[in-house]
Design a protein around this motif. Sequence first.
Motif: not given
Length: 214
Positions: A132-135, A160-163, A168-173, A197-200
Amino acid sequence: MSSSEIVESFLRGEISRRTLVRRLAGAGVSLSAAVAYSELLRPEWAFAAEQCTPEHYELYGHYEHYCHYEQQPPKENPPPQNTPPGGNNPPGPSPDTTAPTTSMKVSKLSLVTLLITGRLVVDFVMSEPGSVSFTVTMALAGGSDAGAEASRRLLVARGSAKFAKPGRKKIRLKLTRKARRVLKKRRRATLKLRARAVDGAGNARVRTATLKLR
């Protein structure tokens, strides 16, 4: 029937070896001679099908050298294997075309807190492995209509973060330097958060949220 007629019937395949010996014995030929005739005059593979049964020993005696397979009868062609229509392999599993299920929640904070910490924290949930990537953007002054607003948006933060697995994840921007300089001059700000969010399999899902800071 004469012995010659009996032999001809055997050579034509009309009677078996056992019948040949019996008829020759009935026609006055000795048992050992009848057995010898059957051995010499047999078809190419007829003797291979002969079984050494108790009746065989009772009729011919113990001729051990007759009880073996010198040559196998012709083999039949193996049955054809079943193939699917069209001769193609069975179809594989259907491709994954479903986007992942996601949810997100942004921690509440004030504009002053954002400037002090320099980051936004997003609680993000993803239903399958992927990334997932955030802006985070903010409209600048003078962007009233849609076209102008799109061209005059300030990048406030990103991350951004990878799963590796669903969870669940806490992501800091992290706040950008330019956004910090602009926000210091303001008492309030409206930010737009966008998460992709993009899956495999490459299926994407986009979520947005509006943050009003004072």
